[in-house]
Write an enzyme that holds these catalytic residues in place. Structure first.
Site, short mmCIF file in Angstrom:
data_model
loop_
_atom_site.label_atom_id
_atom_site.label_comp_id
_atom_site.label_asym_id
_atom_site.label_seq_id
_atom_site.Cartn_x
_atom_site.Cartn_y
_atom_site.Cartn_z
N PHE A 21 5.89 59.78 -30.89
CA PHE A 21 5.81 60.88 -29.97
C PHE A 21 4.57 61.18 -29.35
CE2 PHE A 21 10.03 61.35 -30.70
CZ PHE A 21 10.48 61.25 -32.24
N ASP A 22 4.42 61.63 -28.04
CA ASP A 22 3.26 61.84 -27.22
C ASP A 22 3.11 63.50 -27.40
OD1 ASP A 22 3.48 59.32 -25.13
OD2 ASP A 22 2.65 59.20 -27.20
N VAL A 23 4.47 64.20 -27.15
CA VAL A 23 4.45 65.61 -26.73
C VAL A 23 5.58 66.15 -27.75
CG1 VAL A 23 5.34 67.29 -25.27
CG2 VAL A 23 4.17 65.19 -24.37
#
Ligand SMILES: O=C(O)[C@H](O)[C@H](O)COP(=O)(O)O
Ligand SMILES: [Mg+2]
Length: 307
Positions: A21-23
């Site tokens: 995940f990035d967010v």
């Protein structure tokens, strides 16, 4: 039945989880704090996520505070945050009314059942409102009220919406005004319908139980709820933060709001923490509202990735 992967204590599993995940959309009550008590290691965990280039967005159903008021709360608790990272149900409701409903004047005023957080977000969107924290409504109902509400002389003809949120000062008089506006055709909205509120390591009446549910019982109507798991809120968050849903994970303590929000929003993942409302038995039950993809005992367990 979908399985939920337990991550606590497993550094390599946590690293694999974080790399997906990035967010991170992060719930507040029951995840970061319980009332005014911040859970251990929360600030350090957020620091770790940000140091790994992750974006953090705080998504709360608690409508009692506006985004700037929440920013102050974060600061007072030693949790680094930016006001632009905060997305509450009061804000979600205000932008729904101003940018989706777009009611033409004069009948576009809102009768608020709730606290200053709702009023401040409505004001920011230029929406007129009455009720809410108005001190003249914090009293017992009188014979004059019975008469004036019944014949409409005490009602504002410009009210076109009733918005129900978490109201610490709910009473018979306010509910009577809200009910009459709904009987006159006002649109029925709720910031959220959480039945309970996690506070001081215990539970109290939630927004859904003190405002929305009594009015729904009186009118037979279901409110449009603008907090989690509403996908109107997810769409607004996606628009504001340009989300890649596949690379986004929802972290929360409640199955029927946070986890359902992430699953129905087709996010890449959901993580449940056991410091708030829902317990493992809740999602292992046949009638589980939702099953998280991953879970930990507490948010700070993610720091195992640092070691
Ligand atoms: O009653 C309520 O409004 C909710 O319990 C409360 O607001 C939940 O807040 P969240 O966990 O979404 O931060
Ligand atoms: Mg919560």
């Amino acid at each position: 039945m979908a399985q939920s992967q337990y991550l606590t204590g497993d550094a390599s599993a946590i690293n694999a989880f974080l790399d997906k995940f990035d967010v991170f959309l992060i719930d507040c009550d029951g995840v970061l704090w319980s009332g005014d008590h911040v859970f251990d290691g929360v600030a350090e965990t957020l620091e770790m996520l940000r140091s790994r280039g992750k974006k953090t967005v705080f998504v709360t159903n608690n409508s009692t505070k506006s985004r700037p008021e929440y920013h102050k709360k974060f600061e007072s608790m030693g949790i680094p945050s930016d006001v632009e990272e905060i997305f509450g149900s009061a804000y979600s409701s205000a932008i729904y009314i101003s940018r989706i409903l777009k009611l033409p004047p004069p009948q576009n005023k809102v009768f608020v059942l709730g606290e200053a957080g709702i009023e401040n977000e409505l004001r920011t969107e230029g929406i007129r409102f009455i009720g809410g924290t108005d001190p003249s409504l914090r009293r017992d109902i009188t014979p004059e009220d019975w008469k004036g509400i019944a014949d409409g002389s005490l009602l504002d003809p410009e009210v076109g919406v009733v918005l129900a949120g978490l109201d610490w000062h709910i009473n018979y008089l306010k509910l009577s005004h809200a009910y009459q506006y709904l009987r006159r055709g006002a649109i029925f909205l709720a910031t959220n319908v959480d039945p309970t509120f996690p506070m001081n390591h215990n539970f109290f009446p939630g927004a859904g139980s003190i405002g929305a549910a009594p009015l729904a019982n009186m009118t037979g109507q279901k409110p449009v709820a603008l907090g989690k798991p509403s996908q109107a809120m997810m769409d607004a968050i996606e628009g504001k933060f340009m989300l890649n849903r596949e690379r986004t994970c929802m972290i929360g303590d409640r199955l029927d709001t946070d986890i359902k929000f992430g699953i129905e929003g087709k996010l890449g993942g959901t993580l449940a923490v056991l410091t708030g409302v829902s317990k493992r038995a809740d999602w292992e039950a046949k009638d589980a509202a939702a099953v998280p993809a991953f879970y930990v005992d507490r948010l700070s367990d993610l720091r195992a990735a640092e070691r």
